[in-house]
Design an enzyme around this catalytic site. Structure first.
Site, short mmCIF file in Angstrom:
data_model
loop_
_atom_site.label_atom_id
_atom_site.label_comp_id
_atom_site.label_asym_id
_atom_site.label_seq_id
_atom_site.Cartn_x
_atom_site.Cartn_y
_atom_site.Cartn_z
N GLU A 97 -3.09 8.57 13.59
CA GLU A 97 -1.78 8.77 12.99
C GLU A 97 -1.89 8.87 11.47
O GLU A 97 -2.64 8.12 10.85
CB GLU A 97 -0.87 7.59 13.33
N CYS A 135 -0.41 9.28 3.65
CA CYS A 135 -1.09 8.02 3.91
C CYS A 135 -2.15 8.31 4.97
O CYS A 135 -1.81 8.62 6.12
CB CYS A 135 -0.06 7.01 4.41
N CYS A 149 -9.58 -0.94 13.30
CA CYS A 149 -10.19 -1.61 12.14
C CYS A 149 -10.84 -2.90 12.64
O CYS A 149 -10.25 -3.61 13.45
CB CYS A 149 -9.13 -1.94 11.10
N CYS A 206 -6.80 -8.41 10.54
CA CYS A 206 -5.78 -9.16 9.81
C CYS A 206 -4.60 -9.43 10.75
O CYS A 206 -4.20 -8.54 11.51
CB CYS A 206 -5.32 -8.40 8.58
N CYS A 213 -1.34 -7.12 10.90
CA CYS A 213 -1.53 -5.67 10.92
C CYS A 213 -1.75 -5.13 12.34
O CYS A 213 -2.62 -5.62 13.06
CB CYS A 213 -2.74 -5.35 10.04
N CYS A 258 3.06 1.06 6.54
CA CYS A 258 1.68 0.60 6.49
C CYS A 258 1.47 -0.52 7.50
O CYS A 258 2.33 -1.35 7.70
CB CYS A 258 1.35 0.08 5.10
N1 SAH Z 1 -7.68 -1.74 5.27
C1 SAH Z 1 -7.13 -1.46 4.01
C2 SAH Z 1 -6.19 -0.27 4.01
C3 SAH Z 1 -5.23 -0.14 5.14
S1 SAH Z 1 -3.97 -1.38 5.24
C4 SAH Z 1 -6.44 -2.67 3.43
O1 SAH Z 1 -6.26 -3.66 4.15
O2 SAH Z 1 -6.14 -2.66 2.25
C5 SAH Z 1 -2.92 -0.90 3.91
C6 SAH Z 1 -1.94 -1.96 3.46
O3 SAH Z 1 -0.98 -2.24 4.48
C7 SAH Z 1 -2.60 -3.30 3.12
O4 SAH Z 1 -2.24 -3.70 1.83
C8 SAH Z 1 -2.04 -4.25 4.15
O5 SAH Z 1 -1.95 -5.53 3.60
C9 SAH Z 1 -0.69 -3.62 4.47
N2 SAH Z 1 -0.16 -4.02 5.76
C10 SAH Z 1 -0.84 -4.16 6.92
N3 SAH Z 1 0.00 -4.57 7.91
C11 SAH Z 1 1.23 -4.69 7.36
C12 SAH Z 1 2.52 -5.06 7.86
N4 SAH Z 1 2.68 -5.39 9.12
N5 SAH Z 1 3.55 -5.08 7.02
C13 SAH Z 1 3.40 -4.72 5.72
N6 SAH Z 1 2.22 -4.34 5.19
C14 SAH Z 1 1.14 -4.33 5.99
FE1 SF4 Z 2 -7.85 -3.57 8.63
FE2 SF4 Z 2 -5.21 -3.80 8.79
FE3 SF4 Z 2 -6.64 -5.70 7.61
FE4 SF4 Z 2 -6.37 -3.30 6.40
S1 SF4 Z 2 -4.74 -4.78 6.82
S2 SF4 Z 2 -8.23 -4.51 6.66
S3 SF4 Z 2 -6.33 -1.97 8.24
S4 SF4 Z 2 -6.75 -5.13 9.78
#
Ligand code: SAH
Ligand code: SF4
Length: 342
Positions: free
Chosen positions: A81, A95, A102, A106, A109, A325
């Site tokens: 996506e 984006c 991944c 986290c 996420c 995101c």
């Molecule tokens: N892996 C990289 C890039 C992808 S995530 C990273 O973690 O930076 C991009 C951004 O989306 C990150 O700053 C992450 O903290 C944010 N993000 C992930 N899940 C989210 C959510 N459920 N709500 C808001 N932001 C989120």
């Molecule tokens: Fe991976 Fe999501 Fe954590 Fe970014 S925020 S490092 S995409 S698990």
């Protein structure tokens, strides 16, 4: 599109041919190879047959139409996506994803939840922007900005990410200024070190999400391996080498990382660093996580600002199509893949 085939087809040709072909596609966005008249007819036909200009995608438009999510089907049938965000000020930001899934898991996420499936090739990363470039071309617009904030951790697929950035940046290809390209990372030391030496003017964003390891570890398991101090140390040397301001992203989670005390800790942590903080409203659906209230975000923001650090808040795009995101997920191949030509 099977972009990797282009290099295969042109393997025996003089190098200027590849440049002509890439320019026709990435810069001129040709509708058909038959229109690229500076190429020999036989080559045009071969490209038309083997790498036709069309995309295999299902797309979904946001109801508010400020953002559009595309589900692009890859060669092996897996789907990724990508999202186009059309801002009021005329910027059109794509984006992009760097991996399918991944490995960093986290807690907030959606991508992290599905685990790691595979890295994307630089062609597959470039295709996401190419797709939206063709889409925007219909209305006389173009992609102006790129953020690596889709699926995946860019620094765990470093080589392909840098190659893709060079394609985006190349004046003969997408011609998107490095300063309009942002890479977001959870803080992978090897990637931070390498980027410091690339001589690329891209923007660096660090997903910090907490000012101390105790809380950060609860939501970002990677912090066990690379604690905040190590990441911040590398960010400092990155700034020293590049002179570039860094963005710290902070997803606001109710009663978890949004208290006054933590805002004060954040100020202490970032004091003296050439940076700004970007607060992101949590938009996930985890049962044990809740978004911070508006008032909480407002107060948190005030403390950071009063501490002398610039702070912004991310506008929420595409909530209605799960296009924000952290909301990008890999979909099973439903067999619905259609070939579309713009
Ligand atoms: N892996 C990289 C890039 C992808 S995530 C990273 O973690 O930076 C991009 C951004 O989306 C990150 O700053 C992450 O903290 C944010 N993000 C992930 N899940 C989210 C959510 N459920 N709500 C808001 N932001 C989120
Ligand atoms: Fe991976 Fe999501 Fe954590 Fe970014 S925020 S490092 S995409 S698990």
């Amino acid at each position: 599109m099977e972009l990797y085939k282009i290099e295969e087809i042109l393997a025996g040709e003089p190098s200027y041919r590849l440049r002509q072909v890439e320019r026709a596609l990435y810069r001129d966005l040709v509708d058909s190879w038959r229109n690229v008249t500076n190429l020999p007819v036989s080559l045009r036909e071969k490209l038309e047959e083997e790498v036709p200009v069309n995309f295999n995608f299902d797309s979904l438009t946001s109801l508010k139409s400020d953002s559009i999510k595309a589900i692009i089907e890859l060669n092996d049938g897996l789907k990724i996506e990508s999202v186009l965000m059309q801002h009021m000020d005329g910027r059109n930001t794509v984006c992009v994803s760097s991996q399918i899934g991944c490995p960093l898991g986290c807690k907030f996420c959606s991508t992290g939840k599905i685990g790691f499936i595979r890295n994307l090739s630089y062609h597959e990363i470039a295709e996401q922007v190419l797709f939206f470039s063709y889409y925007l071309k219909k209305t006389g617009k173009s992609v102006t900005n790129i953020v690596f904030m889709g699926m995946g951790e860019p620094f765990l697929n470093y080589g392909n990410v840098i190659k893709a950035i060079r394609i985006f940046n190349d004046a003969e290809k997408f011609n998107i200024g490095a300063r309009r390209i942002s890479v977001s990372t959870a803080g992978i030391p090897a990637g931070l070190k390498k980027l410091s030496d690339e001589k690329l003017q891209v923007n660096l964003a660090i997903s910090l999400n907490a000012p101390n390891d105790r809380i950060r570890r609860e939501i970002m398991p990677i912090d066990f391996k690379y604690p905040i101090e190590e990441v911040i140390g590398l960010v400092r040397s990155y700034i020293k080498k590049t002179g570039r301001r860094v963005m710290f992203e902070y997803v606001m989670l109710r009663d978890l990382n949004d208290s006054d005390v933590l805002a004060e800790q954040l100020v202490k942590l970032l004091k003296g660093i050439l940076c700004f903080v970007n607060l992101i409203p949590y938009n996930g659906r985890e049962s044990n996580l809740k978004p911070s209230t508006r008032e909480r975000i407002k107060r948190f923001k005030e403390i950071i600002r009063e501490g002398g650090i610039t702070v912004t808040e991310r506008f929420r795009f595409g909530d209605d199509i799960n296009a924000s995101c952290g909301q990008l997920v890999y979909r099973e191949n439903t067999g619905s893949g259609k070939h579309h030509k713009f």
